[in-house]
Design an enzyme around this catalytic site. Structure first.
Site, PDB file in Angstrom:
ATOM      1  N   VAL A 161      28.098  29.406 -16.564  1.00 41.14           N
ATOM      2  CA  VAL A 161      28.099  27.991 -16.931  1.00 41.14           C
ATOM      3  C   VAL A 161      28.846  27.780 -18.234  1.00 41.14           C
ATOM      4  O   VAL A 161      29.570  26.817 -18.420  1.00 41.14           O
ATOM      5  CB  VAL A 161      26.648  27.489 -17.118  1.00 41.14           C
ATOM      6  CG1 VAL A 161      26.629  25.997 -17.376  1.00 41.14           C
ATOM      7  CG2 VAL A 161      25.797  27.841 -15.927  1.00 41.14           C
ATOM      8  N   ALA A 162      28.633  28.669 -19.163  1.00 39.16           N
ATOM      9  CA  ALA A 162      29.245  28.517 -20.489  1.00 39.16           C
ATOM     10  C   ALA A 162      29.265  29.871 -21.173  1.00 39.16           C
ATOM     11  O   ALA A 162      28.474  30.748 -20.849  1.00 39.16           O
ATOM     12  CB  ALA A 162      28.446  27.524 -21.326  1.00 39.16           C
ATOM     13  N   LYS A 163      30.203  29.988 -22.099  1.00 40.52           N
ATOM     14  CA  LYS A 163      30.188  31.166 -22.955  1.00 40.52           C
ATOM     15  C   LYS A 163      29.327  30.806 -24.147  1.00 40.52           C
ATOM     16  O   LYS A 163      29.771  30.065 -25.007  1.00 40.52           O
ATOM     17  CB  LYS A 163      31.589  31.488 -23.453  1.00 40.52           C
ATOM     18  CG  LYS A 163      32.544  31.984 -22.414  1.00 40.52           C
ATOM     19  CD  LYS A 163      33.920  32.181 -23.077  1.00 40.52           C
ATOM     20  CE  LYS A 163      35.014  32.324 -22.054  1.00 40.52           C
ATOM     21  NZ  LYS A 163      36.348  32.158 -22.636  1.00 40.52           N
ATOM     22  N   GLY A 164      28.117  31.256 -24.173  1.00 45.05           N
ATOM     23  CA  GLY A 164      27.281  31.000 -25.349  1.00 45.05           C
ATOM     24  C   GLY A 164      27.873  31.765 -26.523  1.00 45.05           C
ATOM     25  O   GLY A 164      28.775  32.590 -26.347  1.00 45.05           O
ATOM     26  N   ASP A 167      19.973  21.142 -34.592  1.00 44.09           N
ATOM     27  CA  ASP A 167      21.275  21.264 -33.928  1.00 44.09           C
ATOM     28  C   ASP A 167      21.420  20.196 -32.831  1.00 44.09           C
ATOM     29  O   ASP A 167      21.831  20.496 -31.710  1.00 44.09           O
ATOM     30  CB  ASP A 167      21.457  22.674 -33.363  1.00 44.09           C
ATOM     31  CG  ASP A 167      22.929  23.043 -33.205  1.00 44.09           C
ATOM     32  OD1 ASP A 167      23.794  22.331 -33.756  1.00 44.09           O
ATOM     33  OD2 ASP A 167      23.226  24.052 -32.523  1.00 44.09           O
ATOM     34  N   GLY A 216      26.220  35.428 -25.866  1.00 42.32           N
ATOM     35  CA  GLY A 216      26.421  35.946 -24.515  1.00 42.32           C
ATOM     36  C   GLY A 216      26.546  34.775 -23.561  1.00 42.32           C
ATOM     37  O   GLY A 216      26.400  33.622 -23.950  1.00 42.32           O
TER      38      GLY A 216
END
Ligand SMILES: Nc1ncnc2c1ncn2[C@@H]1O[C@H](COP(=O)(O)OP(=O)(O)OP(=O)(O)O)[C@@H](O)[C@H]1O
Length: 399
Positions: free
Chosen positions: A100-103, A217, A106
């Protein structure tokens, strides 16, 4: 790694700068005393959340190596009880559908629980990186806060566990993605939609603050959309228990969204979240962030101190007032109590009640709805999910 290598920061980051350590460092948290001690007053910014404590290069490097060499039992017990040990029977039915996403540490994977036929988002955190970047306490805090909170507009934790190499945080999957994606595809969001989103976020922040939790955040990337277009606040990676009346001093968050009192190193309190909400609502309703992102928190503070935060005349008076009251540099004068929002002219037609707010779908989001399941193909069973997941990026992954 510490702040010395932040110049290598990657530029594939969504919101533009989230205050962060760079491609190789994750979740950086800066304390002012570390900054002064290391003599480094300026930080390179890369567009993600700054969450890792900064130390001197030598100290960080050597401690990181030591962490990686720890004998196994200690490396397991360090993460308990927030990350219980994985039981082989528990998660064998997970199928990876994609990334889904590159955190920042990770990947966030999309997985299907074949038994329940339910989709989840799975955050994968390599243990070595967590230790090397000194984010253990924050990872545990993230899970413990997410376990504690229960609210219709908060992304609740599904499960968390540890394998030999990774920590896993699993939440139900929000198929409509995040608010940032909606914003980039629509840019200006109409006032009626902004009003609904604002009310939902106000309810969530008031709820968290009442529990003595500051999120730190609040930004579009951390707000997910459910299947009816309503919001789910997520990513508690920087959240902190801060009892009412106490103050925090850590410089952390996402630069463009950080309140002046956070950028200056505190003291700050829950009011900082209301400033971030002001930035977010300004961007949603005008299509632009109120001030351009800077490269570091020092320059950002200067910019924020000088900015006029002029609201375009095309906005209604009610919204214009609300933005000014949220983007008030003095935290004590900033609008911050639920009763203030309830009686605000911008919310005259709004019931601050989650059930009523959720009653109708959010039209704009429903229109933008993208077809689910077409962009992900199953790429493998998640049987050996403690394999080198962070290197396994041969599945679909957003740029
Ligand atoms: N439950 C979910 N459903 C759908 N998408 C999700 C979910 N959780 C996270 N995502 C996507 O993954 C992205 C990164 O998630 P998250 O912010 O939790 O990870 P992170 O490692 O803390 O990232 P960062 O440090 O950059 O904030 C989000 O912006 C969102 O697009």
């Amino acid at each position: 790694m510490g702040i010395w290598d932040m110049g290598n920061a990657s530029s594939d980051l969504k919101s533009g700068p989230t205050f962060f350590g760079g491609a190789s460092s994750w979740k950086t948290q800066l304390t002012t005393d570390h900054l002064v001690a290391s003599g480094l007053s300026r930080l390179w910014v890369a567009g993600r959340t700054l969450k890792e404590k900064c130390r001197t290069a030598q100290a960080s490097g050597s401690q990181g190596e030591k962490a990686a060499e720890r004998p196994l039992p200690q490396r397991v017990s360090l993460f308990l009880p927030e990350f219980p040990i994985w039981q082989p029977t528990q998660h064998q039915q997970l199928k990876i559908l994609g990334c889904v996403a590159k955190g920042s540490l990770g990947p966030v994977l999309k997985v299907l629980d074949c038994a329940q036929q339910q989709m989840y988002a799975l955050k994968v955190l390599p243990k070595d990186e967590v230790l090397r970047r000194k984010t253990l306490k924050q990872c545990k805090e993230e899970v413990s806060i997410q376990r504690q909170v229960k609210h219709p507009f908060i992304q609740c934790l599904g499960n968390s566990w540890q394998g030999q190499q990774h920590l896993f945080i699993m939440c139900s999957y929000c198929s409509f993605g995040d608010l940032y994606s909606l914003w980039t595809s629509t840019k200006c969001i109409d006032e009626d939609t902004v009003r609904i989103f604002a009310a939902e976020l106000i309810l969530v922040l008031a709820y968290l603050h009442d529990l003595g939790i500051v999120h730190r955040d609040v930004k579009m990337e951390n707000i997910l959309l459910d299947e009816r277009g309503h919001l789910k606040l997520s990513d508690f990676g920087l959240a902190k228990h801060l009892p009412v009346g106490e103050r925090a001093y850590t410089i952390c968050g996402t630069l463009q969204y950080m309140a002046p009192e956070v950028l200056s190193g505190g003291p700050y309190s829950h009011s900082a979240d209301w400033w971030s909400l002001g930035v977010l609502l300004f961007a949603l309703s005008t299509g632009e962030l109120p001030v351009a992102p800077e490269n570091d928190h020092v320059s950002m503070l200067e910019t924020v101190a000088q900015a006029t935060y002029d609201v375009p005349v095309c906005l209604s008076q009610g919204l214009s007032h609300l933005l000014k009251e949220l983007l008030c540099r003095l935290p004590r004068q900033r609008i911050r109590y639920l009763h203030q929002f309830k009686s605000h002219c911008f919310f005259r037609t709004v019931a601050f009640d989650p059930v009523l707010l959720q009653k109708s779908p959010v039209d704009l989001v429903m229109k933008m709805r993208r077809s689910e399941m077409t962009d992900f193909q199953a790429v493998g069973m998640f049987e050996d999910f403690d394999c080198e997941l962070t290197r396994t990026v041969d599945f679909p992954c957003p740029a």
